[in-house]
Design a protein around this motif. Structure first.
Motif, mmCIF file in Angstrom:
data_model
loop_
_atom_site.group_PDB
_atom_site.id
_atom_site.type_symbol
_atom_site.label_atom_id
_atom_site.label_comp_id
_atom_site.label_asym_id
_atom_site.label_seq_id
_atom_site.Cartn_x
_atom_site.Cartn_y
_atom_site.Cartn_z
ATOM 1 N N CYS A 140 -67.440 -26.208 80.611
ATOM 2 C CA CYS A 140 -66.511 -25.422 79.777
ATOM 3 C C CYS A 140 -65.288 -26.256 79.399
ATOM 4 O O CYS A 140 -64.790 -26.172 78.271
ATOM 5 N N LEU A 141 -64.810 -27.052 80.359
ATOM 6 C CA LEU A 141 -63.662 -27.920 80.047
ATOM 7 C C LEU A 141 -64.062 -28.964 79.007
ATOM 8 O O LEU A 141 -63.313 -29.205 78.050
ATOM 9 N N ALA A 142 -65.261 -29.544 79.164
ATOM 10 C CA ALA A 142 -65.727 -30.535 78.177
ATOM 11 C C ALA A 142 -65.806 -29.907 76.785
ATOM 12 O O ALA A 142 -65.399 -30.512 75.790
ATOM 13 N N ARG A 143 -66.319 -28.672 76.722
ATOM 14 C CA ARG A 143 -66.435 -27.981 75.431
ATOM 15 C C ARG A 143 -65.064 -27.748 74.814
ATOM 16 O O ARG A 143 -64.874 -27.894 73.602
ATOM 17 N N ALA A 144 -64.092 -27.380 75.657
ATOM 18 C CA ALA A 144 -62.738 -27.132 75.145
ATOM 19 C C ALA A 144 -62.075 -28.431 74.677
ATOM 20 O O ALA A 144 -61.277 -28.418 73.736
ATOM 21 N N LEU A 145 -62.411 -29.544 75.344
ATOM 22 C CA LEU A 145 -61.764 -30.814 74.998
ATOM 23 C C LEU A 145 -62.444 -31.508 73.820
ATOM 24 O O LEU A 145 -61.867 -32.435 73.228
ATOM 25 N N ALA A 146 -63.668 -31.073 73.477
ATOM 26 C CA ALA A 146 -64.456 -31.771 72.449
ATOM 27 C C ALA A 146 -63.722 -31.941 71.113
ATOM 28 O O ALA A 146 -63.729 -33.041 70.545
ATOM 29 N N PRO A 147 -63.073 -30.904 70.588
ATOM 30 C CA PRO A 147 -62.409 -31.090 69.284
ATOM 31 C C PRO A 147 -61.093 -31.875 69.381
ATOM 32 O O PRO A 147 -60.365 -31.945 68.410
ATOM 33 N N ARG A 148 -60.823 -32.446 70.561
ATOM 34 C CA ARG A 148 -59.552 -33.138 70.814
ATOM 35 C C ARG A 148 -58.363 -32.240 70.480
ATOM 36 O O ARG A 148 -57.545 -32.565 69.589
ATOM 37 N N PRO A 149 -58.273 -31.094 71.151
ATOM 38 C CA PRO A 149 -57.199 -30.156 70.822
ATOM 39 C C PRO A 149 -55.831 -30.763 71.128
ATOM 40 O O PRO A 149 -55.689 -31.554 72.058
ATOM 41 N N ASP A 150 -54.864 -30.400 70.324
ATOM 42 C CA ASP A 150 -53.488 -30.847 70.583
ATOM 43 C C ASP A 150 -52.884 -30.061 71.742
ATOM 44 O O ASP A 150 -51.963 -30.535 72.406
ATOM 45 N N TYR A 151 -53.401 -28.839 71.945
ATOM 46 C CA TYR A 151 -52.886 -27.964 73.007
ATOM 47 C C TYR A 151 -54.070 -27.362 73.754
ATOM 48 O O TYR A 151 -55.111 -27.071 73.157
ATOM 49 N N LEU A 152 -53.873 -27.185 75.052
ATOM 50 C CA LEU A 152 -54.930 -26.611 75.877
ATOM 51 C C LEU A 152 -54.321 -25.525 76.760
ATOM 52 O O LEU A 152 -53.313 -25.769 77.434
ATOM 53 N N VAL A 153 -54.924 -24.345 76.735
ATOM 54 C CA VAL A 153 -54.490 -23.249 77.595
ATOM 55 C C VAL A 153 -55.503 -23.144 78.739
ATOM 56 O O VAL A 153 -56.697 -22.953 78.490
ATOM 57 N N CYS A 154 -55.044 -23.313 79.960
ATOM 58 C CA CYS A 154 -55.924 -23.218 81.130
ATOM 59 C C CYS A 154 -55.548 -21.957 81.889
ATOM 60 O O CYS A 154 -54.511 -21.916 82.562
ATOM 61 N N ASP A 155 -56.383 -20.915 81.769
ATOM 62 C CA ASP A 155 -56.082 -19.633 82.403
ATOM 63 C C ASP A 155 -56.781 -19.572 83.756
ATOM 64 O O ASP A 155 -57.952 -19.227 83.836
#
Ligand code: ATP
Length: 208
Positions: A140-155
């Motif tokens: 799930c973390l890899a999927r969230a990081l794939a688009p190279r997001p400028d911001y990441l929310v970790c709930d």
């Protein structure tokens, strides 16, 4: 900067869960968010993750107001903000392999992401019911990081995980912050973890 200004948000009935909340997540920094159970941390995560429309107030991504939420979010803003939840299982399609789950994301370089989060090729070929929560959370973390997001929310990203997996995922996120200037909102009820990994910690107080 990912900014929430004077946010009022809630669900269909009743009092707002968030009532006039301000939050700023600068690029290249980790902002920790703590607060008692039920105070609205996950609600704020969904609002800042552009998945839940606030009743009023303003969300800005790098100075541009977000006007659409969920599938109505403009693509460039959707890709700019990633989110990882506490529970990985409801967040994935159980029929897919971990490789397919990671590949769902825009811009996914699966081998590079798998290496980044510590998933072997053998684990990538398994389906969610064949892996642990920690292994699935890595996907799930890899999927969230794939688009190279400028911001990441970790709930509460690590709330289900053991100490070594927690440390590994915190290191992955920390590397993004240092090497790519990602801004992170890290939500946890574990204040010690937040003190360890956040540049500063803000407290959301119970509104009820
Ligand atoms: N989908 C929903 N529909 C209606 N009410 C909701 C929904 N999700 C959350 N709530 C309510 O909103 C309030 C805040 O919930 P939220 O999950 O944001 O808190 P939290 O601080 O993340 O709690 P916890 O630390 O226990 O996860 C709670 O009173 C909860 O019952």
């Amino acid at each position: 900067m990912l900014t929430g200004k004077n946010l009022v948000a809630g669900y269909r009935r009743g009092e707002p869960v968030l009532d006039g909340v301000d939050v700023e997540v600068p690029g290249g920094a980790v902002v920790g968010l703590a607060g008692p159970s039920g105070c609205g941390k996950s609600t704020l995560a969904k609002v800042l993750g552009l998945l839940h429309r606030p009743w009023s107030g303003r969300i800005e991504v790098d100075g541009t107001e977000v006007t659409g939420f969920r599938h109505r979010t403009p693509r460039h803003q959707r890709l700019a903000v990633g989110i990882v939840f506490q529970h990985p299982r409801p967040a994935v399609d159980p029929r897919l392999t971990l490789r397919e789950i990671v590949a769902e994301a825009a811009g996914a370089d699966v081998p590079a992401l798998a290496e980044e989060v510590g998933l072997t090729a053998e684990l990538l070929s398994r389906r969610p019911h064949e892996v642990s929560d920690g292994q699935l959370q890595r996907a799930c973390l890899a999927r969230a990081l794939a688009p190279r997001p400028d911001y990441l929310v970790c709930d509460e990203m690590t709330a289900m995980l053991d100490a070594s997996t927690t440390a590994a995922l915190v290191r992955v996120v920390d590397r993004r912050v240092r090497e790519r200037g990602t801004g992170v909102l890290a939500i946890s009820h574990d204040e010690e973890l937040l003190r360890h990994c956040a540049d500063h910690v803000v407290h959301l107080n119970a509104s009820i």
